[in-house]
Enzyme design. Structure first.
Site, short mmCIF file in Angstrom:
data_model
loop_
_atom_site.label_atom_id
_atom_site.label_comp_id
_atom_site.label_asym_id
_atom_site.label_seq_id
_atom_site.Cartn_x
_atom_site.Cartn_y
_atom_site.Cartn_z
N SER A 193 0.82 -1.22 0.00
CA SER A 193 0.00 0.00 0.00
C SER A 193 0.85 1.26 0.00
O SER A 193 0.40 2.33 0.42
CB SER A 193 -0.94 0.00 1.22
OG SER A 193 -0.20 -0.02 2.43
N GLY A 194 2.10 1.15 -0.47
CA GLY A 194 2.97 2.31 -0.55
C GLY A 194 2.75 3.10 -1.83
O GLY A 194 1.77 2.91 -2.55
N SER A 243 6.75 4.35 2.46
CA SER A 243 6.48 5.60 1.74
C SER A 243 5.92 6.66 2.67
O SER A 243 6.25 7.85 2.57
CB SER A 243 5.51 5.36 0.59
OG SER A 243 6.02 4.46 -0.35
N GLN A 303 10.59 11.38 4.60
CA GLN A 303 10.61 12.78 5.01
C GLN A 303 11.12 13.71 3.92
O GLN A 303 10.67 14.85 3.79
CB GLN A 303 11.51 12.94 6.25
CG GLN A 303 11.04 12.20 7.47
CD GLN A 303 12.07 12.24 8.60
OE1 GLN A 303 13.20 12.67 8.41
NE2 GLN A 303 11.67 11.79 9.77
N GLU A 330 20.05 17.43 -1.19
CA GLU A 330 20.46 16.30 -0.37
C GLU A 330 21.78 15.74 -0.89
O GLU A 330 22.32 16.20 -1.89
CB GLU A 330 19.37 15.23 -0.35
CG GLU A 330 18.08 15.71 0.33
CD GLU A 330 17.02 14.64 0.43
OE1 GLU A 330 17.23 13.53 -0.10
OE2 GLU A 330 15.97 14.91 1.03
N ASP A 353 8.89 -9.80 2.77
CA ASP A 353 7.92 -10.82 2.37
C ASP A 353 7.83 -11.00 0.86
O ASP A 353 7.82 -12.13 0.36
CB ASP A 353 6.54 -10.47 2.93
CG ASP A 353 6.54 -10.29 4.43
OD1 ASP A 353 7.33 -10.99 5.10
OD2 ASP A 353 5.78 -9.46 4.94
N HIS A 375 21.35 4.54 5.92
CA HIS A 375 21.18 5.99 6.04
C HIS A 375 22.05 6.47 7.20
O HIS A 375 22.02 5.88 8.28
CB HIS A 375 19.71 6.33 6.28
CG HIS A 375 19.39 7.76 6.05
ND1 HIS A 375 19.85 8.78 6.86
CD2 HIS A 375 18.64 8.37 5.08
CE1 HIS A 375 19.41 9.94 6.41
NE2 HIS A 375 18.67 9.72 5.33
N ARG A 412 25.58 8.40 0.56
CA ARG A 412 25.23 7.83 1.87
C ARG A 412 26.17 6.72 2.31
O ARG A 412 26.46 6.58 3.49
CB ARG A 412 23.78 7.33 1.83
CG ARG A 412 22.77 8.45 1.79
CD ARG A 412 21.36 7.93 1.59
NE ARG A 412 20.40 9.03 1.68
CZ ARG A 412 19.11 8.91 1.42
NH1 ARG A 412 18.61 7.73 1.04
NH2 ARG A 412 18.30 9.94 1.53
N HIS A 468 18.42 1.40 5.49
CA HIS A 468 17.44 2.32 4.94
C HIS A 468 16.77 1.82 3.66
O HIS A 468 15.57 1.95 3.50
CB HIS A 468 18.12 3.66 4.66
CG HIS A 468 17.18 4.76 4.23
ND1 HIS A 468 16.07 5.12 4.97
CD2 HIS A 468 17.20 5.57 3.14
CE1 HIS A 468 15.44 6.12 4.35
NE2 HIS A 468 16.10 6.40 3.24
N GLU A 506 10.47 -0.52 -4.16
CA GLU A 506 11.71 -1.00 -3.56
C GLU A 506 11.89 -2.50 -3.68
O GLU A 506 13.01 -2.99 -3.74
CB GLU A 506 11.77 -0.60 -2.08
CG GLU A 506 13.11 -0.89 -1.43
CD GLU A 506 13.21 -0.39 -0.01
OE1 GLU A 506 14.20 -0.74 0.67
OE2 GLU A 506 12.30 0.34 0.44
N ARG A 548 21.54 4.07 -3.88
CA ARG A 548 20.49 4.97 -4.36
C ARG A 548 20.80 6.43 -4.04
O ARG A 548 21.19 6.77 -2.93
CB ARG A 548 19.14 4.60 -3.74
CG ARG A 548 18.03 5.58 -4.09
CD ARG A 548 16.68 5.14 -3.60
NE ARG A 548 16.56 5.09 -2.16
CZ ARG A 548 16.34 6.15 -1.38
NH1 ARG A 548 16.28 7.37 -1.91
NH2 ARG A 548 16.20 6.00 -0.07
N LEU A 563 10.86 7.86 -3.97
CA LEU A 563 9.47 8.23 -4.25
C LEU A 563 9.28 8.44 -5.75
O LEU A 563 8.26 8.05 -6.33
CB LEU A 563 9.08 9.49 -3.48
CG LEU A 563 8.93 9.35 -1.96
CD1 LEU A 563 8.62 10.71 -1.33
CD2 LEU A 563 7.84 8.34 -1.61
#
Length: 513
Positions: free
Chosen positions: A11-12, A41, A45, A112, A205, A226, A272, A329, A353, A364, A370
């Protein structure tokens, strides 16, 4: 109703993108293990990376994506991603999504790590993921059935075609749902590690189910840690967005020494994997690491979610220091797909993902996740809209095992992964982890699920064992360091391995069944 045109597991953002595109014409079943807003998701942030600012260009975004990914990326996938950025943002705005703007109505752009330009579009300051999920949920209609607190534990495959999924409810009811198209959008596997930004539901899963079904998985060794988890008394309390460093924060030790000053040309905005390794070395030498936010103006207003997270855990942001540590992350690898989400099994798709198009390479680029869900979710929806909706009939009389095997605790698996398959790895440590996981995998009945005797937590442990083995196996096979995979015994990149992808399938490797 147990028969649908499309079944989406998750459900993301990628799941909701597909559902919102298809629900005008198709009957859709969405199944999520927790609540509909508990996806990774929702926790995002930072924002959405898109090259729309003055002086920016998709080619710059493309180059930054390849650089962060250590040039292990599939270039065609990366181009598709970055070239779609402007259209994705425009489409969201046209459909009513509200992003943060300045006094002139122009989109506010953040920066970022490893981005050369300010190109991060955000909403609600640092609540972009939640705002996006809320936006997409309002776009679903009555043709979408959404089941919460239902765990999909197996995929039914007949003659290399996915025809449905098996579900276990909290009340231990077993249900089979058939569908013309089956989509895995289950997110990553952060819950395999002690310290993670992920939801506790992320036990890998979809990855484990796809492996059991015979789908091919690739690049499983590439795990992104992260750098800045809120870390208090040895426990992770949540994520501190990289955007904070983009706004001018920097990493220091307990004495105020800037730890990234001489570690990389981009210093605190290095990729990262680089920052996480530097932090880990400092922690190993007994230092405590803090994020210095003292020079960010109006921190509370710019980062309300992070401020609330800190205050809930006794950290006063006015003092200018936030205790941090690196944590798992994002998984760059996953179920191998093409650019339309198709796997090696007919009518089985993966997106987000849990999928791997190769778009992220070995590491990444920040805020590309997103964007990935939005871009490739839309492509998958377009592909399915052009396909037939014939549901293969079955008596759904699958025989499950009845043997109850001994399983470790989740905490034991997490400790194993963090210690031996974490930020840095070695031949000795990976060999130990493989031996640990294979003692369970080699049990004759391991892949024959005792669905009645197993609780949902048991099923999650089985999936964690499977995915932990996959990550350790791929990491053992890659005899070099690259991006999110760092071997202390092979610390250099190896050009011969640069384009080599490690593929794992239950039909291709011995010693596990």
């Amino acid at each position: 109703m147990t028969q649908y045109d499309v079944i989406i597991v998750g459900s993301g953002i990628s799941a909701l993108t597909v559902a919102s595109q298809l629900c005008e014409k198709m009957n859709i079943l969405m199944i999520t293990k927790g609540l509909k807003q508990q996806s990774n998701s929702s926790l995002a942030q930072g924002g959405i990376a898109a090259a729309i600012g003055k002086g920016d260009h998709w080619k710059f975004h493309f180059e930054d994506t390849l650089y962060a990914g250590c040039f292990h990326n599939t270039e065609k996938a990366a181009k598709e991603l970055v070239q779609s950025g402007e259209e994705v943002i425009s489409s969201l705005q046209q459909n009513g999504m509200q992003f943060d703007v300045n006094d002139y109505g122009e989109l506010l752009l953040g920066r970022e790590g490893a981005h050369r330009k300010k190109r991060i579009i955000h909403a609600g300051g640092d609540a972009t993921g939640k705002r996006l999920i809320d936006h997409f949920l309002t776009r679903l209609n009555e043709r979408v059935t959404l089941l919460e607190n239902h765990m999909v534990f197996d995929i039914e495959v007949v003659n290399n075609r996915a025809i449905g999924v098996w579900v276990k409810t909290k009340e231990n009811e077993i249900i089979f749902y058939s569908g013309a198209h089956i989509i895995l959008a289950t997110g990553g596997c952060g819950a395999l590690y002690e310290v993670t930004s992920n939801s506790s539901l992320m036990t890998g899963d979809g990855l484990a189910m796809a492996y059991r079904a015979g789908a091919t998985l690739i690049d499983m060794e590439f795990i992104q840690f992260h750098p800045t988890m809120l870390y208090i008394d040895g426990a992770c309390k949540g994520l501190i967005s990289e955007t904070v460093r983009g706004e001018g924060a920097f990493l220091i030790d307990e004495n105020g020494r800037r730890i990234m000053e001489n570690a990389h040309p981009f210093m605190d905005l290095a990729p990262r994997d680089v920052v996480a390794r530097v932090m880990q070395q400092e922690i190993k030498h007994g230092h405590r690491i803090f994020l210095d936010i003292s020079n960010i103006q109006q921190f509370r207003k710019r980062f309300p979610t992070i401020t609330r997270l800190c205050e809930e855990n006794g950290i006063d942001v006015e003092k200018g220091r936030i205790p941090v540590a690196p944590g798992m992350h994002f998984l760059m690898g996953g179920i191998e797909t093409d650019l339309f989400g198709r796997t090696s099994i007919e009518r089985l798709y993966a997106v987000g993902e849990t999928a791997c198009t190769g778009v992220h390479g070995a590491n990444r680029l920040a805020s590309n996740s997103l964007l990935e869900g939005l871009v490739f979710g839309k492509r998958l929806a377009f592909y399915i809209s052009e396909q037939p909706l014939d549901v293969m009939m079955t008596n759904a009389a699958k025989r499950f095992g009845n043997e109850k095997i001994a399983l470790p605790s989740k905490r034991e698996i997490q400790e194993m992964m963090m210690t031996y398959v974490g930020i840095t790895r070695s031949n000795e440590g990976l060999s130990f982890a493989l031996h640990y996981f294979e003692q369970f995998l080699k049990t004759p009945s391991f892949f024959t699920i005792n669905v009645n005797g197993f609780t949902i937590e048991d099923l999650e442990c089985m999936n964690m064992i499977t995915v932990g083995w996959l990550i350790a196996k791929a990491a053992f096979m890659r005899k070099e360091s690259r991006g999110g995979h760092y071997r202390i015994d092979f610390p250099k990149e190896n050009d011969w391995w640069k384009q080599k992808r490690i593929r794992l399938s239950i039909f291709e490797h011995e010693g596990v069944n």
